[in-house]
Design a protein around this motif. Structure first.
Motif, PDB file in Angstrom:
ATOM      1  N   THR A  89      56.956  50.298  34.197  1.00  0.00           N
ATOM      2  CA  THR A  89      56.429  49.937  32.886  1.00  0.00           C
ATOM      3  C   THR A  89      56.135  48.452  32.823  1.00  0.00           C
ATOM      4  O   THR A  89      57.008  47.621  33.100  1.00  0.00           O
ATOM      5  CB  THR A  89      57.429  50.323  31.786  1.00  0.00           C
ATOM      6  N   ALA A  90      54.901  48.108  32.473  1.00  0.00           N
ATOM      7  CA  ALA A  90      54.471  46.712  32.435  1.00  0.00           C
ATOM      8  C   ALA A  90      53.024  46.652  31.963  1.00  0.00           C
ATOM      9  O   ALA A  90      52.351  47.678  31.866  1.00  0.00           O
ATOM     10  CB  ALA A  90      54.588  46.080  33.818  1.00  0.00           C
ATOM     11  N   VAL A  91      52.593  45.442  31.696  1.00  0.00           N
ATOM     12  CA  VAL A  91      51.160  45.198  31.521  1.00  0.00           C
ATOM     13  C   VAL A  91      50.595  44.873  32.901  1.00  0.00           C
ATOM     14  O   VAL A  91      51.125  44.006  33.603  1.00  0.00           O
ATOM     15  CB  VAL A  91      50.903  44.042  30.540  1.00  0.00           C
ATOM     16  N   TYR A  92      49.553  45.587  33.272  1.00  0.00           N
ATOM     17  CA  TYR A  92      48.938  45.415  34.582  1.00  0.00           C
ATOM     18  C   TYR A  92      47.637  44.628  34.441  1.00  0.00           C
ATOM     19  O   TYR A  92      46.803  44.908  33.568  1.00  0.00           O
ATOM     20  CB  TYR A  92      48.665  46.776  35.215  1.00  0.00           C
ATOM     21  N   TYR A  93      47.472  43.645  35.318  1.00  0.00           N
ATOM     22  CA  TYR A  93      46.302  42.776  35.318  1.00  0.00           C
ATOM     23  C   TYR A  93      45.588  42.888  36.665  1.00  0.00           C
ATOM     24  O   TYR A  93      46.233  42.948  37.707  1.00  0.00           O
ATOM     25  CB  TYR A  93      46.714  41.319  35.109  1.00  0.00           C
ATOM     26  N   CYS A  94      44.259  42.851  36.610  1.00  0.00           N
ATOM     27  CA  CYS A  94      43.512  42.836  37.858  1.00  0.00           C
ATOM     28  C   CYS A  94      42.949  41.438  38.093  1.00  0.00           C
ATOM     29  O   CYS A  94      42.658  40.696  37.159  1.00  0.00           O
ATOM     30  CB  CYS A  94      42.391  43.869  37.846  1.00  0.00           C
ATOM     31  N   ASN A  95      42.807  41.136  39.345  1.00  0.00           N
ATOM     32  CA  ASN A  95      42.229  39.873  39.798  1.00  0.00           C
ATOM     33  C   ASN A  95      41.255  40.202  40.915  1.00  0.00           C
ATOM     34  O   ASN A  95      41.583  41.005  41.792  1.00  0.00           O
ATOM     35  CB  ASN A  95      43.344  38.941  40.283  1.00  0.00           C
ATOM     36  N   ALA A  96      40.091  39.607  40.874  1.00  0.00           N
ATOM     37  CA  ALA A  96      39.114  39.905  41.903  1.00  0.00           C
ATOM     38  C   ALA A  96      38.374  38.654  42.326  1.00  0.00           C
ATOM     39  O   ALA A  96      38.043  37.794  41.498  1.00  0.00           O
ATOM     40  CB  ALA A  96      38.119  40.947  41.411  1.00  0.00           C
ATOM     41  N   GLU A  97      38.147  38.573  43.629  1.00  0.00           N
ATOM     42  CA  GLU A  97      37.272  37.541  44.184  1.00  0.00           C
ATOM     43  C   GLU A  97      35.921  38.214  44.381  1.00  0.00           C
ATOM     44  O   GLU A  97      35.816  39.170  45.151  1.00  0.00           O
ATOM     45  CB  GLU A  97      37.811  37.034  45.512  1.00  0.00           C
ATOM     46  N   VAL A  98      34.925  37.748  43.655  1.00  0.00           N
ATOM     47  CA  VAL A  98      33.610  38.378  43.747  1.00  0.00           C
ATOM     48  C   VAL A  98      32.642  37.419  44.399  1.00  0.00           C
ATOM     49  O   VAL A  98      32.827  36.192  44.373  1.00  0.00           O
ATOM     50  CB  VAL A  98      33.089  38.811  42.358  1.00  0.00           C
ATOM     51  N   ILE A  99      31.622  38.006  44.970  1.00  0.00           N
ATOM     52  CA  ILE A  99      30.556  37.223  45.570  1.00  0.00           C
ATOM     53  C   ILE A  99      29.343  37.305  44.655  1.00  0.00           C
ATOM     54  O   ILE A  99      28.915  38.407  44.275  1.00  0.00           O
ATOM     55  CB  ILE A  99      30.219  37.728  46.980  1.00  0.00           C
ATOM     56  N   ARG A 100      28.863  36.144  44.296  1.00  0.00           N
ATOM     57  CA  ARG A 100      27.667  36.058  43.452  1.00  0.00           C
ATOM     58  C   ARG A 100      26.623  35.237  44.183  1.00  0.00           C
ATOM     59  O   ARG A 100      26.929  34.355  44.981  1.00  0.00           O
ATOM     60  CB  ARG A 100      28.005  35.403  42.111  1.00  0.00           C
ATOM     61  N   GLY A 101      25.394  35.490  43.845  1.00  0.00           N
ATOM     62  CA  GLY A 101      24.331  34.702  44.449  1.00  0.00           C
ATOM     63  C   GLY A 101      23.081  35.533  44.653  1.00  0.00           C
ATOM     64  O   GLY A 101      23.001  36.656  44.162  1.00  0.00           O
ATOM     65  N   PRO A 102      22.081  34.972  45.289  1.00  0.00           N
ATOM     66  CA  PRO A 102      22.133  33.739  46.117  1.00  0.00           C
ATOM     67  C   PRO A 102      22.051  32.465  45.263  1.00  0.00           C
ATOM     68  O   PRO A 102      21.557  32.513  44.136  1.00  0.00           O
ATOM     69  CB  PRO A 102      20.913  33.887  47.011  1.00  0.00           C
ATOM     70  N   PRO A 103      22.544  31.325  45.786  1.00  0.00           N
ATOM     71  CA  PRO A 103      23.299  31.225  47.041  1.00  0.00           C
ATOM     72  C   PRO A 103      24.651  31.912  46.902  1.00  0.00           C
ATOM     73  O   PRO A 103      25.290  31.834  45.853  1.00  0.00           O
ATOM     74  CB  PRO A 103      23.456  29.718  47.236  1.00  0.00           C
ATOM     75  N   PHE A 104      25.075  32.595  47.924  1.00  0.00           N
ATOM     76  CA  PHE A 104      26.283  33.412  47.846  1.00  0.00           C
ATOM     77  C   PHE A 104      27.529  32.542  47.896  1.00  0.00           C
ATOM     78  O   PHE A 104      27.736  31.791  48.840  1.00  0.00           O
ATOM     79  CB  PHE A 104      26.293  34.448  48.966  1.00  0.00           C
ATOM     80  N   ARG A 105      28.342  32.689  46.857  1.00  0.00           N
ATOM     81  CA  ARG A 105      29.585  31.951  46.753  1.00  0.00           C
ATOM     82  C   ARG A 105      30.655  32.888  46.203  1.00  0.00           C
ATOM     83  O   ARG A 105      30.353  33.907  45.589  1.00  0.00           O
ATOM     84  CB  ARG A 105      29.429  30.740  45.837  1.00  0.00           C
ATOM     85  N   ARG A 106      31.909  32.500  46.401  1.00  0.00           N
ATOM     86  CA  ARG A 106      33.039  33.298  45.921  1.00  0.00           C
ATOM     87  C   ARG A 106      33.531  32.732  44.595  1.00  0.00           C
ATOM     88  O   ARG A 106      33.641  31.523  44.423  1.00  0.00           O
ATOM     89  CB  ARG A 106      34.173  33.279  46.940  1.00  0.00           C
ATOM     90  N   TYR A 107      33.832  33.630  43.703  1.00  0.00           N
ATOM     91  CA  TYR A 107      34.351  33.271  42.396  1.00  0.00           C
ATOM     92  C   TYR A 107      35.554  34.153  42.098  1.00  0.00           C
ATOM     93  O   TYR A 107      35.570  35.328  42.465  1.00  0.00           O
ATOM     94  CB  TYR A 107      33.289  33.461  41.307  1.00  0.00           C
TER      95      TYR A 107
END
Length: 120
Positions: A89-107
């Motif tokens: 039992t808890a609050v669950y959080y997601c975290n994601a490293e996404v690639i956006r672009g071009p130019p392709f970078r991680r966020y």
């Protein structure tokens, strides 16, 4: 870009839930991600992680019960939770490293929490 977490709820011990974390907006792909949880009065902990190479890692208490995965066709990160216990039992959080672009970078982005309650 936003991450929308969903799938939480009330479930009896032994039951299952699948959490989803959908990325909206202009992204190329989800590169890596993780699910965290925070129970009342406790610190946030990393529950499951998925690397860019596809390897997974889990905190000991959920090994064999939880599975993290992603589907880049729908830009969504998942957490399948089986054999749930009251201590999950808890609050669950997601975290994601996404690639956006071009130019392709991680966020790096965080979703809002979704509450999972497991009754005994």
């Amino acid at each position: 870009v936003q991450l929308q977490a969903s799938g939480g709820g009330l479930v009896q011990a032994g039951g299952s839930l699948r959490l989803s974390c959908a990325a909206s907006g202009s992204i190329f792909s989800i590169n890596a991600g993780g699910w965290y949880r925070q129970a009342p009065g406790k610190q946030r902990e990393l529950v499951a992680a998925l690397s860019s190479g596809g390897s997974t890692d889990y905190t000991d208490s959920v090994k064999g019960r939880f599975t993290i995965s992603k589907d880049n066709a729908v830009n969504t990160l998942y957490l399948q939770m089986n054999s749930l216990k009251p201590e999950d039992t808890a609050v669950y959080y997601c975290n994601a490293e996404v690639i956006r672009g071009p130019p392709f970078r991680r966020y790096d982005y965080w979703g809002q929490g979704t509450l999972v309650t497991v009754s005994s």
